[in-house]
Design a protein around this motif. Structure first.
Motif, mmCIF file in Angstrom:
data_model
loop_
_atom_site.group_PDB
_atom_site.id
_atom_site.type_symbol
_atom_site.label_atom_id
_atom_site.label_comp_id
_atom_site.label_asym_id
_atom_site.label_seq_id
_atom_site.Cartn_x
_atom_site.Cartn_y
_atom_site.Cartn_z
ATOM 1 N N MET A 1 -2.423 -4.768 -9.295
ATOM 2 C CA MET A 1 -1.736 -4.801 -10.566
ATOM 3 C C MET A 1 -1.900 -6.150 -11.286
ATOM 4 O O MET A 1 -2.109 -6.158 -12.486
ATOM 5 C CB MET A 1 -0.255 -4.468 -10.317
ATOM 6 N N PRO A 2 -1.777 -7.268 -10.562
ATOM 7 C CA PRO A 2 -1.945 -8.538 -11.278
ATOM 8 C C PRO A 2 -3.301 -8.676 -11.957
ATOM 9 O O PRO A 2 -3.416 -9.313 -13.000
ATOM 10 C CB PRO A 2 -1.764 -9.597 -10.185
ATOM 11 N N ASN A 32 4.210 -1.407 -13.642
ATOM 12 C CA ASN A 32 4.659 -1.622 -12.255
ATOM 13 C C ASN A 32 5.785 -0.668 -11.900
ATOM 14 O O ASN A 32 5.776 -0.048 -10.835
ATOM 15 C CB ASN A 32 5.133 -3.062 -12.064
ATOM 16 N N VAL A 62 8.108 -7.193 -7.260
ATOM 17 C CA VAL A 62 7.165 -6.296 -6.598
ATOM 18 C C VAL A 62 6.884 -6.720 -5.152
ATOM 19 O O VAL A 62 6.862 -5.863 -4.263
ATOM 20 C CB VAL A 62 5.858 -6.176 -7.412
ATOM 21 N N PRO A 63 6.669 -8.005 -4.858
ATOM 22 C CA PRO A 63 6.408 -8.353 -3.456
ATOM 23 C C PRO A 63 7.553 -7.936 -2.525
ATOM 24 O O PRO A 63 7.303 -7.499 -1.397
ATOM 25 C CB PRO A 63 6.255 -9.874 -3.469
ATOM 26 N N LEU A 66 7.091 -4.334 -1.794
ATOM 27 C CA LEU A 66 5.975 -4.091 -0.870
ATOM 28 C C LEU A 66 6.333 -4.469 0.565
ATOM 29 O O LEU A 66 5.953 -3.779 1.513
ATOM 30 C CB LEU A 66 4.734 -4.849 -1.336
ATOM 31 N N PRO A 79 -1.434 -3.691 1.553
ATOM 32 C CA PRO A 79 -1.012 -3.673 0.138
ATOM 33 C C PRO A 79 -0.269 -4.946 -0.286
ATOM 34 O O PRO A 79 -0.522 -5.482 -1.366
ATOM 35 C CB PRO A 79 -0.096 -2.452 0.044
ATOM 36 N N ALA A 80 0.614 -5.440 0.561
ATOM 37 C CA ALA A 80 1.360 -6.652 0.217
ATOM 38 C C ALA A 80 0.436 -7.862 0.135
ATOM 39 O O ALA A 80 0.541 -8.687 -0.782
ATOM 40 C CB ALA A 80 2.479 -6.898 1.231
ATOM 41 N N TRP A 83 -1.763 -7.586 -2.963
ATOM 42 C CA TRP A 83 -1.007 -7.930 -4.170
ATOM 43 C C TRP A 83 -0.888 -9.450 -4.292
ATOM 44 O O TRP A 83 -1.101 -10.008 -5.370
ATOM 45 C CB TRP A 83 0.381 -7.299 -4.145
ATOM 46 N N SER A 86 -4.266 -10.938 -5.305
ATOM 47 C CA SER A 86 -4.603 -10.648 -6.703
ATOM 48 C C SER A 86 -3.696 -11.418 -7.664
ATOM 49 O O SER A 86 -4.131 -11.820 -8.741
ATOM 50 C CB SER A 86 -4.564 -9.146 -6.981
ATOM 51 N N MET A 87 -2.452 -11.668 -7.279
ATOM 52 C CA MET A 87 -1.568 -12.473 -8.139
ATOM 53 C C MET A 87 -2.074 -13.911 -8.195
ATOM 54 O O MET A 87 -2.059 -14.534 -9.262
ATOM 55 C CB MET A 87 -0.134 -12.437 -7.610
ATOM 56 N N TYR A 90 -4.851 -13.972 -10.542
ATOM 57 C CA TYR A 90 -4.358 -13.916 -11.921
ATOM 58 C C TYR A 90 -4.001 -15.325 -12.419
ATOM 59 O O TYR A 90 -4.352 -15.710 -13.527
ATOM 60 C CB TYR A 90 -3.146 -12.993 -12.044
#
Length: 173
Positions: A1-2, A32, A62-63, A66, A79-80, A83, A86-87, A90
């Motif tokens: 997502m980020p 989100n 979100v974290p 997750l 997934p966590a 995320w 990717s954050m 970002y």
């Protein structure tokens, strides 16, 4: 997502929207929440009992969602971790966004800088009027109007040099 935020930032800047109004952030938050609501529905269908704390974790951070989801389902941490990575990407993507989407320049700062630099270099005062907070990709330019103390008018071409707002300028009569 980020990573989607990077593309949203670029799209909003390309459309001329100010990054200070944070439209990409609002879209990302809604997206989100939508993805989390779908995920929670899937968890419910899979037989997991969801408590209210899971939704509040999702709504606030979100974290946290997750992490709680991983602990509840006893699945892996991919997934966590994905995320979080990717954050981080970002946050370090500012140069990419500046190069592709544009840099939001501070119009009054640019005006003042050019007026002061010109006065120091040539000993004459000028009046510069730039668009309000122009957005321009790195390497491109925007124009400002200039009027000399003798009444002569011209144009200042301002070139955005770097993603962090460094610029150069040149006056044309």
């Amino acid at each position: 997502m980020p990573l989607i935020l990077i593309f949203l930032d670029i799209a909003f800047l390309q459309s001329g929207a100010s990054s200070s109004s944070a439209p990409a952030f609002v879209v990302a938050v809604v997206l989100n929440w939508t993805l989390i609501a779908c995920d929670m529905a899937n968890l419910k269908r899979a037989g997991y009992r969801l408590d209210g704390g899971l939704w509040w974790g999702a709504a606030l951070l979100v974290p946290l969602y997750l992490i709680r989801r991983t602990l509840m389902t006893r699945h892996n941490w991919v997934p966590a971790i994905a995320w979080a990575v990717s954050m981080l990407l970002y946050f370090v993507s500012t140069p990419v966004v500046g190069a592709l989407g544009g840099v939001e320049m501070d119009g009054p700062y640019v005006e003042n800088w050019i007026e002061t630099s010109y006065a120091e270099s040539y000993g004459q005062e000028i009046d510069v009027r730039c668009p309000h907070d122009p957005i321009a990709p790195v390497g491109s330019l925007f124009e400002c109007d200039v009027v000399g103390s003798d009444g002569s008018a011209g144009t200042v071409q301002v070139t955005v040099e770097t993603w962090d707002g460094v610029f150069s300028w040149q006056i044309y009569q």
